[in-house]
Design a protein around this motif. Structure first.
Motif, PDB file in Angstrom:
ATOM      1  N   ALA A   1      -0.520   3.100  -5.149  1.00 14.63           N
ATOM      2  CA  ALA A   1      -0.739   2.759  -6.557  1.00 14.63           C
ATOM      3  C   ALA A   1       0.549   2.929  -7.365  1.00 14.63           C
ATOM      4  O   ALA A   1       0.894   2.082  -8.188  1.00 14.63           O
ATOM      5  CB  ALA A   1      -1.858   3.608  -7.139  1.00 14.63           C
TER       6      ALA A   1
ATOM      7  N   ILE B   1      -0.985  -3.093  -3.299  1.00 16.32           N
ATOM      8  CA  ILE B   1      -2.440  -3.249  -3.216  1.00 16.32           C
ATOM      9  C   ILE B   1      -2.857  -2.938  -1.784  1.00 16.32           C
ATOM     10  O   ILE B   1      -2.398  -3.584  -0.845  1.00 16.32           O
ATOM     11  CB  ILE B   1      -2.868  -4.684  -3.606  1.00 16.32           C
ATOM     12  N   ARG B   2      -3.714  -1.956  -1.648  1.00 16.79           N
ATOM     13  CA  ARG B   2      -4.142  -1.556  -0.311  1.00 16.79           C
ATOM     14  C   ARG B   2      -5.283  -2.453   0.168  1.00 16.79           C
ATOM     15  O   ARG B   2      -6.255  -2.669  -0.550  1.00 16.79           O
ATOM     16  CB  ARG B   2      -4.586  -0.103  -0.308  1.00 16.79           C
TER      17      ARG B   2
ATOM     18  N   ASP C   1     -11.115  -8.155   2.006  1.00 14.29           N
ATOM     19  CA  ASP C   1     -10.276  -7.700   0.890  1.00 14.29           C
ATOM     20  C   ASP C   1      -8.988  -8.507   0.811  1.00 14.29           C
ATOM     21  O   ASP C   1      -8.485  -8.800  -0.269  1.00 14.29           O
ATOM     22  CB  ASP C   1      -9.911  -6.217   1.058  1.00 14.29           C
TER      23      ASP C   1
ATOM     24  N   THR D   1      -7.936 -10.637  -2.404  1.00 12.05           N
ATOM     25  CA  THR D   1      -6.663 -10.332  -3.068  1.00 12.05           C
ATOM     26  C   THR D   1      -5.767 -11.558  -3.141  1.00 12.05           C
ATOM     27  O   THR D   1      -5.131 -11.814  -4.169  1.00 12.05           O
ATOM     28  CB  THR D   1      -5.956  -9.170  -2.349  1.00 12.05           C
TER      29      THR D   1
ATOM     30  N   ARG E   1      -7.946  -6.291  -9.570  1.00 17.32           N
ATOM     31  CA  ARG E   1      -6.661  -6.155  -8.854  1.00 17.32           C
ATOM     32  C   ARG E   1      -5.576  -6.363  -9.848  1.00 17.32           C
ATOM     33  O   ARG E   1      -4.555  -6.346  -9.965  1.00 17.32           O
ATOM     34  CB  ARG E   1      -6.546  -7.150  -7.710  1.00 17.32           C
TER      35      ARG E   1
END
Length: 195
Positions: free
Chosen positions: A13, A18-19, A25, A29, A195
């Motif tokens: 972060a 962005i994990r 995901d 994203t 996001r």
């Protein structure tokens, strides 16, 4: 070798990373990068199905969004095109009583033009419909507003995430020709806006 997930999340972060935990995901994203970023936390959630509105409300709260109030003039404009006037106009906006489908792009535009709204999400269905129908539900579930939605995002500089539930070649074709990303569900759309 074990890692503390909280430390990794914090480090990512702080670095602006962005994990990604799952392939789903990753896809969400990637689609998020096609939208303008949220300018704040005030979101407008819209759907022609009240149940989807309830689901959106829960997901928006979970992501830390606040429900925007686009203003009395926007709600008055929407009320003027309502069919029976039986649905209370609020956020999330249940558009199930708005049978003037041709007015949806104008509604999206006025909502995103509001200085009180930082972004929006619209969730609907795109089911396989019989050909030749000219009723309101055929129009509601087969209309493609992606060009108008893209223009609204560009002029406002704010995101409008679109999620459509459905199956079949017509939805697949729409996703192929759409200038904006179409999310497979409400959770993916709201996550993308976060996001």
């Amino acid at each position: 070798l074990s890692n503390d997930e909280a430390i990794i999340d914090t480090a990512f972060a702080r670095a602006g990373i962005i994990r990604i935990n799952h392939l789903h995901d990753f896809i969400t994203t990637a689609k998020a990068f096609a939208l303008p970023p949220m300018r704040g936390k005030r979101i407008m959630a819209m759907s022609p199905a009240g149940g989807l509105g309830v689901a959106m409300a829960d997901l928006c709260e979970r992501q830390g969004f606040a429900f925007a109030d686009p203003g009395a003039s926007v709600y008055a404009e929407i009320a003027a095109i309502a069919n029976a006037g039986i649905i209370r106009l609020s956020n999330p906006l249940d558009m199930g009583d708005l049978y003037r489908i041709d007015q949806y792009p104008r509604i999206f535009s006025h909502i995103l033009e509001s200085p009180e709204v930082d972004g929006a999400v619209y969730v609907s269905q795109y089911p396989c419909m019989p050909t030749g129908g000219n009723d309101v539900f055929t129009a509601m579930f087969t209309s493609d507003f992606t060009l108008e939605m893209t223009a609204t995002m560009r002029s406002s500089g704010k995101p409008l995430a679109l999620a459509l539930y459905g199956d079949g070649p017509s939805l697949a074709a729409m996703k192929q020709r759409s200038p904006l990303p179409i999310f497979n569900g409400v959770e993916a759309a709201i996550t993308a806006l976060h996001r």
